[in-house]
Design an enzyme around this catalytic site. Structure first.
Site, PDB file in Angstrom:
ATOM      1  N   HIS A 119       0.868  -1.172   0.000  1.00 12.85           N
ATOM      2  CA  HIS A 119       0.000   0.000   0.000  1.00 12.85           C
ATOM      3  C   HIS A 119       0.915   1.235   0.000  1.00 12.85           C
ATOM      4  CE1 HIS A 119      -4.215  -0.932  -0.025  1.00 12.85           C
ATOM      5  NE2 HIS A 119      -4.031  -1.943   0.785  1.00 12.85           N
ATOM      6  N   ASP A 124      -4.723   2.007   1.983  1.00  5.74           N
ATOM      7  CA  ASP A 124      -5.062   1.310   3.236  1.00  5.74           C
ATOM      8  C   ASP A 124      -5.619   2.319   4.245  1.00  5.74           C
ATOM      9  OD1 ASP A 124      -2.555   2.562   3.269  1.00  5.74           O
ATOM     10  OD2 ASP A 124      -1.636   1.083   4.596  1.00  5.74           O
ATOM     11  N   TYR A 322      -7.008   9.096 -17.264  1.00  6.03           N
ATOM     12  CA  TYR A 322      -7.848   9.845 -16.323  1.00  6.03           C
ATOM     13  C   TYR A 322      -8.074  11.277 -16.774  1.00  6.03           C
ATOM     14  CZ  TYR A 322      -7.109   5.953 -13.150  1.00  6.03           C
ATOM     15  OH  TYR A 322      -7.093   4.711 -12.587  1.00  6.03           O
ATOM     16  N   GLU A 398       0.210   7.418  11.398  1.00  3.97           N
ATOM     17  CA  GLU A 398      -1.179   7.026  11.703  1.00  3.97           C
ATOM     18  C   GLU A 398      -1.948   8.089  12.487  1.00  3.97           C
ATOM     19  OE1 GLU A 398      -0.315   3.279  13.477  1.00  3.97           O
ATOM     20  OE2 GLU A 398      -0.607   2.190  11.596  1.00  3.97           O
TER      21      GLU A 398
END
Ligand SMILES: [Zn+2]
Ligand SMILES: [Zn+2]
Length: 421
Positions: A119, A124, A322, A398
């Protein structure tokens, strides 16, 4: 100024729930990080997401949308409009070099090649954040007027060769309809900002991305007898230089920037042979759909005409990936105060355009959408030297996860309140 609890009745509940949910979101993120799956292969991730949404009592949980996507609706206690929030679940063919206890050691096949999976773009984190948002909003559903649609999409990083997928297919399969979505929000975790910081931009934020391939056909001959053939290496070299004049000489760079890069130049097998053919491959980036078409036309014409001038023939193939990620100006203007209220005035700022691309653009073509960046580089590291997204050393602090849960929840609830009939 009004007291926050009178104007924004959910803020205290958002803050309390986000605190409580933080350890869960971290645990989900670590689990996804340790078990990354490539585009259109996100079966384990999608199952965890769908099971979670069902356990929370979401009204509809549709699986296998655009292969492995999950779309779910949470109806509030009262009728009202529908807002969508989007996350993406796919990882990248990158071998992880970050030493964390939940490091990915998985290996798989990507377009026939053995590779690691990681990831490395923070999907994630985005999936875990949206699972946290799901739980937060489910706890408030009785007080919500309207509905929230959660979109967990596969293959944002493009599907494997020969497969379709990603946001384009999600939209084609009706993820924004029934119930019809009034606005969509999404975020990306990025290394270029420190944790706690949010970056946004009205209008074009991320570039369109298109691939091109040019096959230059000459006539093979002995390297010492070039006059008996047509040398595609020399013609190809002229094409590389010709392509570099598009942005510098042909485009109005005061309107928007653009990029034409040749990343592959292949041809020949040994030094004493002039080969038959060479292949060039590259990418075209732009921030304006009209300029995008102009760029395509220039790439085609310059390649073909230079080849013709050298007696060779160029076959040009352009693949549109894209579209430009364009933040709806009014929705952006409306969103910024919500972000500032949740993250802090000094933590939210305008960022430069990004030459990377995002398939969030396909949702924005269908409904007004706002996409923002959230920093994930720890404050003690320099964002200028932090390993970027897609690097095997990309690192997510995190501590950013809670802010993601809070901002997405607040944007959804604020938007529903502001658009209630
Ligand atoms: Zn990416
Ligand atoms: Zn990404």
């Amino acid at each position: 100024m009004n007291a926050p609890d009178t104007v924004f009745p959910f803020d205290a509940a958002i803050a309390a729930a986000a605190d409580k949910l933080e350890p869960k979101v971290v645990a989900w993120r670590r689990d996804f990080h340790q078990h990354p799956e490539l585009g259109n292969r996100e079966k384990r991730t999608a199952k965890i997401v769908a099971d979670h949404l069902r356990a929370l009592g979401f009204d509809e949980v549709r699986e296998q949308v655009a292969h492995t996507g999950v779309v779910a609706v949470l109806k509030g206690g009262r009728p009202g409009p529908v807002v969508a929030l989007r996350a993406d679940m796919d990882a990248l063919p990158v071998t992880e070099e970050v030493n964390v206890p939940f490091k990915s050691t998985q290996r798989t096949q990507w377009n026939g090649m053995d590779c690691g999976v990681m990831h490395a773009c923070g999907h994630d984190a985005r999936t875990a954040i949206l699972m946290g948002v799901a739980e937060l909003l489910a706890g408030l559903r009785a007080q919500i007027a309207g509905a929230v649609k959660l979109i967990f999409q596969p293959a944002e990083e493009t599907p494997p060769i020969g497969e379709d997928g990603g946001a384009r297919l999600m939209v084609e399969q009706g993820c924004l309809r029934d119930p019809d979505v009034g606005a969509i929000f999404g975020l990306h975790v990025v290394s270029i900002l420190p944790t706690g910081q949010i970056g946004y931009r009205s209008g074009p934020l991320m570039a369109s991305a298109d691939d091109f391939r040019v096959f230059v056909r000459g006539v093979q001959t002995h390297a010492a007898l070039p006059w008996l053939g047509i040398d595609p290496i020399v013609v190809g070299s002229q094409i590389v230089l010709g392509l570099q004049t598009i942005v510098s000489r042909r485009m109005n760079i005061t309107h928007e920037p653009s990029i034409v890069t040749v990343g592959v130049f292949q041809g020949g097998v040994r030094g004493n042979i002039i080969p038959d053919e060479v292949k060039l491959e590259g990418t075209i980036r732009s921030f304006d759909e009209v300029q995008r078409e102009e760029l395509h036309a220039h790439v085609k014409r310059i390649s073909e005409m230079i080849a013709q001038a050298g007696g060779a023939k160029a076959n040009v193939h352009i693949h549109r990936w894209y579209d430009v990620t364009v933040n709806h100006p009014k929705l952006t203007e409306w969103s910024v105060p919500s972000l500032e209220r949740i993250a802090g005035d000094d933590r939210v700022g305008v960022i430069d355009k990004q030459c990377g691309a995002e398939d969030f653009s396909f949702y924005q073509k269908a409904v007004p959408g706002f996409f923002y960046f959230m920093g994930c580089t720890p404050p003690d590291r320099d964002v200028k030297t932090a390993a970027p997204n897609h690097s095997p050393r990309f690192y997510v602090d995190e501590k950013c996860l809670k802010l993601g849960v809070k901002t997405l929840s607040a944007l959804a609830l604020d938007w529903l309140a502001a658009n209630a009939g």
